[in-house]
Write an enzyme that holds these catalytic residues in place. Sequence first.
Site, PDB file in Angstrom:
ATOM      1  N   TYR A 109       0.862  -1.186   0.000  1.00  0.00           N
ATOM      2  CA  TYR A 109       0.000   0.000   0.000  1.00  0.00           C
ATOM      3  C   TYR A 109       0.896   1.233   0.000  1.00  0.00           C
ATOM      4  CZ  TYR A 109      -3.255   3.621   1.516  1.00  0.00           C
ATOM      5  OH  TYR A 109      -3.995   4.776   1.584  1.00  0.00           O
ATOM      6  N   GLU A 198      -3.689   7.483  -4.060  1.00  0.00           N
ATOM      7  CA  GLU A 198      -3.612   6.197  -3.364  1.00  0.00           C
ATOM      8  C   GLU A 198      -3.344   5.077  -4.363  1.00  0.00           C
ATOM      9  OE1 GLU A 198      -6.197   4.439   0.167  1.00  0.00           O
ATOM     10  OE2 GLU A 198      -7.246   4.218  -1.738  1.00  0.00           O
TER      11      GLU A 198
END
Length: 387
Positions: A109, A198
């Site tokens: 991530y 993101e």
Amino acid sequence: MNIHEHQAKEILKEFEAPVSNGVVILSTDDIKKEITKLKGKEFVLKAQIHAGGRGKAGGVKLINNINELETEAKKMMGKTLVTHQTGPEGKEVKRLYIEEASEISKEYYLSCLIDRETSKIAFISSTEGGMDIEKVASENPEKIITNKIELKDQGPDDKEIESIISTFDFNDQQKKVAYKLIKSLYKILVEKDASLIEINPLILTKNNKIICLDAKMNFDDNAIFRRPEILKLRDLNEEDPAEIEASKHDLAYIKLNGSIGCMVNGAGLAMATMDIIKLYGEEPANFLDVGGGASKDKVSAAFKLILSDKNVKGILINIFGGIMRCDVLAQGVVDAAKETNLSVPLVVRLAGTNFKEGKEILDKSNLKILSASDLNDAAKKIVEAIK
């Protein structure tokens, strides 16, 4: 402002970040032509909607045969996806993104965003890619690393980048790609006025390649006027019609699921108003901030916007007149109420500049408007009125 995954990946490509080869499908007529641009034997078919949780809702499919790609794409186009972010009504799929599949070895991530508390840019990295970062933060907070860096022309230095990617355990070659990626994300955030980028997941393939497998970008609405290339990416099909209408009048409006419509000036006062409605056992139908210097026409537009929500059973107007004059607001409310044939209870609390004149306008309107002495009184009266 949000954009689609395929649009975010085009921006990533523009800034030389690693992404898979893919094509966008805007119509079922385009499918046959577009898929000829793809290579490989496996493909990922993705519904393009502004909501997370697509995979669990059937909006992401791995296709093992190019011959099946056209069939599956036609099935997905027009489908309504219901995820934890769409609400029970779901969202209709009006565009697709098909990309060449990657053999995943590891998932990570990575995100960067504006940290308003420190006025810095925060990079968040984790080895728990592919999961909701909120869930990771709740269950395994030690697996999330946050690095906050100062805004500067040259972007993050090598030491800062090393700290950002330290949890990924990359080899030297992979680090070179990661360094370039971090600099690219920083440049996008600054040069395009993004508020959030993101990458989830950022993957390492079995061939040791780093790829941004999924991408999400949000942009600062207040800076859109100087980013026409970003404004072109806006998809009105993905936005609530009421919120689109609100933006035309420069109103800060977010639709909620309650029964009491709110009109307030100032975001903090709006939040307090919503809280006290809940305190008295009801739910707000919206967040609506008309701003500090709203005109009569703007107030009227805001009032009509609230009434366009069929769930609204009553309206609470809570105004503290500073720059805004209470008499201007009162006249806007009276005009809109008469024009719309108001049929739901209305409670108004006025304080500040020209509040006496405003109250007089309301009292002489011959409308059934309940006045409140303070916020507590206002909330209590509107909850009682709708019951």
